[in-house]
Write a protein that holds these residues in place. Structure first.
Motif, PDB file in Angstrom:
ATOM      1  N   TYR A 192      64.632 -15.932  -9.585  1.00 53.55           N
ATOM      2  CA  TYR A 192      65.500 -16.851  -8.840  1.00 53.55           C
ATOM      3  C   TYR A 192      65.474 -18.245  -9.454  1.00 53.55           C
ATOM      4  O   TYR A 192      66.517 -18.905  -9.571  1.00 53.55           O
ATOM      5  N   ILE A 193      64.288 -18.706  -9.864  1.00 55.17           N
ATOM      6  CA  ILE A 193      64.173 -20.036 -10.477  1.00 55.17           C
ATOM      7  C   ILE A 193      64.984 -20.104 -11.763  1.00 55.17           C
ATOM      8  O   ILE A 193      65.692 -21.080 -12.029  1.00 55.17           O
ATOM      9  N   ALA A 194      64.897 -19.034 -12.571  1.00 55.26           N
ATOM     10  CA  ALA A 194      65.639 -19.017 -13.837  1.00 55.26           C
ATOM     11  C   ALA A 194      67.136 -19.044 -13.603  1.00 55.26           C
ATOM     12  O   ALA A 194      67.888 -19.688 -14.348  1.00 55.26           O
ATOM     13  N   ASP A 195      67.617 -18.351 -12.577  1.00 55.03           N
ATOM     14  CA  ASP A 195      69.049 -18.322 -12.296  1.00 55.03           C
ATOM     15  C   ASP A 195      69.526 -19.583 -11.573  1.00 55.03           C
ATOM     16  O   ASP A 195      70.668 -20.004 -11.746  1.00 55.03           O
ATOM     17  N   ARG A 196      68.639 -20.182 -10.788  1.00 56.44           N
ATOM     18  CA  ARG A 196      69.049 -21.348 -10.000  1.00 56.44           C
ATOM     19  C   ARG A 196      68.889 -22.650 -10.772  1.00 56.44           C
ATOM     20  O   ARG A 196      69.756 -23.533 -10.697  1.00 56.44           O
ATOM     21  N   PHE A 197      67.795 -22.807 -11.502  1.00 56.61           N
ATOM     22  CA  PHE A 197      67.502 -24.074 -12.165  1.00 56.61           C
ATOM     23  C   PHE A 197      67.591 -24.002 -13.683  1.00 56.61           C
ATOM     24  O   PHE A 197      67.451 -25.017 -14.357  1.00 56.61           O
ATOM     25  N   GLY A 198      67.759 -22.823 -14.233  1.00 58.14           N
ATOM     26  CA  GLY A 198      67.929 -22.695 -15.668  1.00 58.14           C
ATOM     27  C   GLY A 198      66.757 -22.037 -16.355  1.00 58.14           C
ATOM     28  O   GLY A 198      65.623 -22.078 -15.882  1.00 58.14           O
ATOM     29  N   ARG A 199      67.048 -21.426 -17.499  1.00 58.04           N
ATOM     30  CA  ARG A 199      65.989 -20.743 -18.255  1.00 58.04           C
ATOM     31  C   ARG A 199      64.961 -21.722 -18.804  1.00 58.04           C
ATOM     32  O   ARG A 199      63.769 -21.461 -18.825  1.00 58.04           O
ATOM     33  N   LYS A 200      65.433 -22.881 -19.260  1.00 61.67           N
ATOM     34  CA  LYS A 200      64.535 -23.856 -19.868  1.00 61.67           C
ATOM     35  C   LYS A 200      63.575 -24.444 -18.853  1.00 61.67           C
ATOM     36  O   LYS A 200      62.365 -24.570 -19.113  1.00 61.67           O
ATOM     37  N   VAL A 201      64.059 -24.799 -17.682  1.00 63.96           N
ATOM     38  CA  VAL A 201      63.194 -25.326 -16.617  1.00 63.96           C
ATOM     39  C   VAL A 201      62.165 -24.283 -16.214  1.00 63.96           C
ATOM     40  O   VAL A 201      60.969 -24.582 -16.042  1.00 63.96           O
ATOM     41  N   CYS A 202      62.624 -23.044 -16.071  1.00 60.40           N
ATOM     42  CA  CYS A 202      61.700 -21.951 -15.714  1.00 60.40           C
ATOM     43  C   CYS A 202      60.644 -21.779 -16.793  1.00 60.40           C
ATOM     44  O   CYS A 202      59.457 -21.616 -16.492  1.00 60.40           O
ATOM     45  N   LEU A 203      61.071 -21.826 -18.050  1.00 55.28           N
ATOM     46  CA  LEU A 203      60.142 -21.654 -19.167  1.00 55.28           C
ATOM     47  C   LEU A 203      59.076 -22.742 -19.179  1.00 55.28           C
ATOM     48  O   LEU A 203      57.878 -22.456 -19.293  1.00 55.28           O
ATOM     49  N   LEU A 204      59.481 -23.986 -19.036  1.00 60.02           N
ATOM     50  CA  LEU A 204      58.529 -25.097 -19.100  1.00 60.02           C
ATOM     51  C   LEU A 204      57.596 -25.103 -17.894  1.00 60.02           C
ATOM     52  O   LEU A 204      56.385 -25.322 -18.031  1.00 60.02           O
ATOM     53  N   ALA A 205      58.131 -24.864 -16.710  1.00 59.31           N
ATOM     54  CA  ALA A 205      57.308 -24.889 -15.495  1.00 59.31           C
ATOM     55  C   ALA A 205      56.254 -23.788 -15.514  1.00 59.31           C
ATOM     56  O   ALA A 205      55.079 -24.018 -15.194  1.00 59.31           O
ATOM     57  N   THR A 206      56.666 -22.576 -15.890  1.00 57.75           N
ATOM     58  CA  THR A 206      55.710 -21.464 -15.914  1.00 57.75           C
ATOM     59  C   THR A 206      54.702 -21.617 -17.048  1.00 57.75           C
ATOM     60  O   THR A 206      53.532 -21.244 -16.897  1.00 57.75           O
ATOM     61  N   THR A 207      55.128 -22.187 -18.169  1.00 55.57           N
ATOM     62  CA  THR A 207      54.223 -22.354 -19.303  1.00 55.57           C
ATOM     63  C   THR A 207      53.115 -23.347 -18.983  1.00 55.57           C
ATOM     64  O   THR A 207      51.928 -23.077 -19.239  1.00 55.57           O
ATOM     65  N   ILE A 208      53.447 -24.485 -18.420  1.00 57.62           N
ATOM     66  CA  ILE A 208      52.409 -25.483 -18.131  1.00 57.62           C
ATOM     67  C   ILE A 208      51.489 -24.993 -17.019  1.00 57.62           C
ATOM     68  O   ILE A 208      50.268 -25.221 -17.056  1.00 57.62           O
ATOM     69  N   THR A 209      52.028 -24.274 -16.041  1.00 59.83           N
ATOM     70  CA  THR A 209      51.179 -23.717 -14.982  1.00 59.83           C
ATOM     71  C   THR A 209      50.240 -22.659 -15.541  1.00 59.83           C
ATOM     72  O   THR A 209      49.067 -22.587 -15.163  1.00 59.83           O
ATOM     73  N   CYS A 210      50.756 -21.854 -16.454  1.00 60.04           N
ATOM     74  CA  CYS A 210      49.934 -20.818 -17.082  1.00 60.04           C
ATOM     75  C   CYS A 210      48.795 -21.444 -17.890  1.00 60.04           C
ATOM     76  O   CYS A 210      47.651 -20.980 -17.833  1.00 60.04           O
ATOM     77  N   VAL A 306      63.982 -26.357 -28.049  1.00 57.08           N
ATOM     78  CA  VAL A 306      64.739 -25.241 -27.482  1.00 57.08           C
ATOM     79  C   VAL A 306      65.651 -25.775 -26.382  1.00 57.08           C
ATOM     80  O   VAL A 306      65.175 -26.238 -25.349  1.00 57.08           O
ATOM     81  N   PRO A 307      66.976 -25.729 -26.575  1.00 57.12           N
ATOM     82  CA  PRO A 307      67.895 -26.214 -25.541  1.00 57.12           C
ATOM     83  C   PRO A 307      68.084 -25.187 -24.431  1.00 57.12           C
ATOM     84  O   PRO A 307      67.577 -24.055 -24.504  1.00 57.12           O
ATOM     85  N   GLU A 308      68.820 -25.593 -23.428  1.00 55.73           N
ATOM     86  CA  GLU A 308      69.148 -24.676 -22.347  1.00 55.73           C
ATOM     87  C   GLU A 308      70.135 -23.623 -22.836  1.00 55.73           C
ATOM     88  O   GLU A 308      70.880 -23.830 -23.805  1.00 55.73           O
ATOM     89  N   SER A 309      70.130 -22.482 -22.181  1.00 58.56           N
ATOM     90  CA  SER A 309      71.050 -21.413 -22.559  1.00 58.56           C
ATOM     91  C   SER A 309      72.489 -21.823 -22.247  1.00 58.56           C
ATOM     92  O   SER A 309      72.821 -22.137 -21.092  1.00 58.56           O
ATOM     93  N   PRO A 310      73.375 -21.826 -23.261  1.00 60.19           N
ATOM     94  CA  PRO A 310      74.779 -22.169 -22.990  1.00 60.19           C
ATOM     95  C   PRO A 310      75.449 -21.168 -22.053  1.00 60.19           C
ATOM     96  O   PRO A 310      76.356 -21.525 -21.301  1.00 60.19           O
ATOM     97  N   ARG A 311      75.015 -19.926 -22.090  1.00 64.35           N
ATOM     98  CA  ARG A 311      75.599 -18.924 -21.187  1.00 64.35           C
ATOM     99  C   ARG A 311      75.284 -19.275 -19.735  1.00 64.35           C
ATOM    100  O   ARG A 311      76.145 -19.142 -18.860  1.00 64.35           O
ATOM    101  N   TRP A 312      74.042 -19.709 -19.484  1.00 62.07           N
ATOM    102  CA  TRP A 312      73.687 -20.089 -18.125  1.00 62.07           C
ATOM    103  C   TRP A 312      74.444 -21.349 -17.703  1.00 62.07           C
ATOM    104  O   TRP A 312      74.920 -21.454 -16.570  1.00 62.07           O
ATOM    105  N   LEU A 313      74.572 -22.312 -18.615  1.00 62.55           N
ATOM    106  CA  LEU A 313      75.300 -23.539 -18.290  1.00 62.55           C
ATOM    107  C   LEU A 313      76.749 -23.232 -17.928  1.00 62.55           C
ATOM    108  O   LEU A 313      77.308 -23.814 -16.984  1.00 62.55           O
ATOM    109  N   LEU A 314      77.370 -22.318 -18.652  1.00 63.39           N
ATOM    110  CA  LEU A 314      78.740 -21.946 -18.336  1.00 63.39           C
ATOM    111  C   LEU A 314      78.828 -21.272 -16.967  1.00 63.39           C
ATOM    112  O   LEU A 314      79.790 -21.490 -16.221  1.00 63.39           O
ATOM    113  N   SER A 315      77.829 -20.445 -16.645  1.00 58.65           N
ATOM    114  CA  SER A 315      77.843 -19.788 -15.338  1.00 58.65           C
ATOM    115  C   SER A 315      77.683 -20.786 -14.202  1.00 58.65           C
ATOM    116  O   SER A 315      78.049 -20.503 -13.063  1.00 58.65           O
TER     117      SER A 315
END
Length: 521
Positions: A192-210, A306-315
Motif C-alpha cells: 500500500y505504501i508503494a502504491d500510495r506514496f511511491g516506490r522511491k519513498v517506500c524503498l528509502l523508508a524500508t531501507t533505513i528502518t532495516c 535512483v529517481p521515482e518510477s515514471p510509470r507510478w508518477l503517470l498513474s
C-alpha cells in the motif's frame, strides 16, 4: 484499428470503441513509457547504473533471510560443572577423557543433564573418578544444568550467549519465525505504501528502518529485545527488496524485463556467497550482524541516483515529473528524447479501469485452477528452498563450505532458466526441476550421516532444482493472469508465502568441536 505513423511521430491515434467507431486522442499519438524507452534505450547506461545499485539491495537481503544459519548455529555443548575444569587440569586429561569421565553420555542426555557430584572433593581419582561414588556410574543421580553450559566453539551465536539449548531450544525457531512473521505483516502494508506514496519513498523508508533495526539487533541486551528488532527487520526488509524489484522492472523496456528480473534475484545469490565468507571471518554473531547491517546505510544514496518510477508518477497524474525523468533517462543514455515527449501518458487498457479484488482470483474455473496450482507451487517452493538452506549446516561437514557450495549452484540455475525458458516453455522445465528436487530430498532420507559429502552433493542438486522452479513460478505467476488481476495478485501471493514460511520448523545447524576448530584453522 490504430493508424501507423512510424512509432513516435506526430499523428492521430484511432481507437475503436464499442460501436465500431474511432476516437481521436488530441492531435498526436499518446506515448507510453515503453514507447519512449524504445527510442531512448530500453537498457542503456541509466538502466545499467540503476540496476547495479538496486542489486546491492537484493544482495543485502540474503543475510536477513537465511542469516540464522550463522547467527544461531548450535555447537556441541555440555553442562557446566564446577570443579571439572580444575580436576581435568590436575589429572592431565584430554578433552575426550574429560567428557568420558564427567558427562553422562552422548546425545541429549549428555548435553542437558549432569552428574550431581561435587567435583571439588579431593577423594576423586584421576583414573576413574566416579568408581568410588557408585558401583555403576550410570546409577549416579542426574540433574539439570543449573550452572549453565560449556560450548565447544571458538566463536559465538545467539544460542551460546542466551543459552538457547535443551528446554529453551524452541526459542531458536521463534527467532526465525519472527522474521517470517514480519514478512507476512509487512506484505499487508508495504504494498500500500508503494502504491500510495511511491516506490522511491517506500524503498528509502524500508531501507533505513532495516539498517537501524539490524544495528539494534547487534547490540540487543537480551533475547526479548532481540526478537523485537528481528520482527521489525522482517516487517520492512522484504518490502525493501520488493520495492527495488519493482523499480528496476519499471525502468527497463519490455524486452529486458524478464532478464533483469532473473539477474536481480541472482544478486541475492551473490549475497549468500559473500555471507559465507563474512561469517568465516567474523565467527562472533554480534560482529557479523553489525557487518551485514552497516552497509545497508549506504543504500540511502539511492535518493540521489535512483529517481521515482515514471510509470507510478503517470498513474498518479503527475505527468510533468514523469516527463522530466524520461528526459533525464534519455540524456543519461546519450539519446535524444522524442519530440512529442509531452504527450507521455499512462497505458490505456479497458481491463486496467476495473477494480481488482481478491475474489477475482476465483471468479472463473480457469482462474480458480491457476490460483490453487500457483498457491501450491509457492508453498512447496518456499518451504523446500528455505529447508535446503537450513539443512546444509546439519550435514556434519564444514558449515561455511557447505553453505558456499549450495549457494554457488544458484548461478548455473539462473543460466539454465535464461537458456531454456524460450526454447522449452514454462511447464516442462517447471515440472522437471520440481521432480528433480523431490527426488533429491527423498534420497537424502537414506544417506547415512557418515557420508556428509554425498549428503551435501544431493542437497546441492535439490537446491539447484528448487531455485529454477522458484524463479519459474515467479515468471508464470505474472503471465497467467489478466492485467487487472495481476495488480491484486502479488499481495495475495506474498501473504500466502509468508504464512506458510513462518510455519516452517527451522533446522538450526550443529557442528562438533573438531569441526569448529578445523574451520578456525
Amino acid at each position: 484499428m490504430e493508424q501507423d505513423c512510424g512509432g513516435l511521430c506526430e499523428g492521430t491515434q484511432m481507437i475503436n470503441n464499442d460501436d465500431g467507431q474511432s476516437d481521436v486522442h488530441g492531435g498526436s499519438v499518446m506515448l507510453t513509457v515503453d514507447d519512449v524507452l524504445e527510442q531512448v534505450g530500453e537498457f542503456g547506461w541509466f538502466q545499467k547504473q540503476t540496476f547495479l545499485i538496486l542489486c546491492l539491495l537484493s544482495a543485502a537481503f540474503a543475510p536477513i533471510y537465511v542469516g540464522i544459519v550463522f547467527l544461531a548455529f548450535t555447537p556441541d555443548h555440555r553442562c557446566r560443572s564446577p570443579g571439572v575444569a580444575e580436576l581435568s587440569r590436575r589429572c592431565g586429561w584430554s578433552l575426550a577423557e574429560e567428557l568420558n569421565y564427567t558427562v553422562p553420555g552422548p546425545g541429549p542426555e549428555g548435553q542437558c543433564l549432569r552428574y550431581e557430584v561435587d567435583w571439588n572433593q579431593s577423594a576423586l581419582s584421576c583414573l576413574d573418578p566416579l568408581a568410588g561414588l557408585a558401583a555403576n556410574g550410570s546409577a549416579l543421580p542426574l540433574g539439570p544444568c543449573v550452572q549453565g553450559w560449556v560450548y565447544d566453539t571458538p566463536g559465538s551465536s545467539i544460542v551460546t550467549e542466551f543459552n538457547l539449548v535443551c528446554d529453551d531450544s524452541w526459542k531458536v525457531d521463534l527467532f526465525q519465525s519472527c522474521v517470517n512473521l514480519g514478512f507476512f505483516l509487512g506484505s499487508l502494508g508495504v504494498g500500500y505504501i508503494a502504491d500510495r506514496f511511491g516506490r522511491k519513498v517506500c524503498l528509502l523508508a524500508t531501507t533505513i528502518t532495516c539498517a537501524v533495526s539490524g544495528v539494534l539487533m547487534a547490540v540487543a541486551p537480551d533475547y526479548t529485545s532481540l526478537l523485537l528488532f528481528r520482527l521489525v527487520q522482517g516487517l520492512v526488509s522484504k518490502g525493501s527488496w520488493t520495492a527495488g524489484y519493482t523499480l528496476i522492472t519499471e525502468f527497463v523496456g519490455l524486452g529486458y524485463r524478464r532478464t533483469v528480473a532473473i539477474l536481480y534475484q541472482m544478486a541475492f545469490t551473490i549475497g549468500l556467497v559473500l555471507l559465507s565468507g563474512l561469517a568465516y571471518i567474523l565467527p562472533h554473531w554480534r560482529w557479523l550482524q553489525l557487518a551485514v547491517s552497516l552497509p545497508i546505510f549506504l543504500l540511502l544514496f539511492c535518493y540521489w541516483f535512483v529517481p521515482e518510477s515514471p510509470r507510478w508518477l503517470l498513474s498518479q497524474k503527475r505527468n510533468t515529473e514523469a516527463i522530466k525523468i524520461m528526459d533525464h533517462i534519455a540524456q543519461k543514455n546519450g539519446k535524444l528524447p522524442p519530440a512529442d515527449l509531452k504527450m507521455l501518458s499512462v497505458e490505456e487498457d479497458v481491463t486496467e479501469k476495473l477494480s481488482p479484488s481478491f475474489t477475482d482470483l476465483f471468479r472463473t474455473p480457469i482462474l480458480r485452477k491457476y490460483t490453487f496450482i500457483l498457491m501450491y507451487l509457492w508453498f512447496t517452493s518456499s518451504v523446500v528452498y528455505q529447508g535446503l538452506i537450513m539443512h546444509v549446516g546439519a550435514t556434519g561437514g564444514n558449515l561455511y563450505l557447505d553453505f558456499l557450495y549450495s549457494a554457488l549452484v544458484e548461478f548455473p540455475a539462473a543460466f539454465i532458466i535464461l537458456v531454456t525458458i524460450d526454447r522449452f516453455g514454462r511447464r516442462y522445465p517447471l515440472a522437471t526441476f520440481n521432480l528433480v528436487t523431490g527426488l533429491a530430498c527423498f534420497l537424502m532420507i537414506f544417506i547415512p550421516h557418515d557420508l556428509p559429502w554425498l549428503n551435501i552433493t544431493i542437497a546441492c542438486v535439490g537446491r539447484m532444482g528448487i531455485t529454477i522452479g522458484f524463479q519459474m513460478v515467479c515468471l508464470v505467476n505474472a503471465e497467467l493472469f489478466p492485467t487487472f488481476i495481476r495488480k491484486a495478485k502479488p499481495k495475495e501471493r506474498k501473504i500466502y508465502l509468508q504464512v506458510q514460511t513462518s510455519e516452517l520448523n527451522t533446522q538450526v545447524p550443529e557442528r562438533d568441536a573438531s569441526q569448529g576448530n578445523a574451520q578456525q584453522e
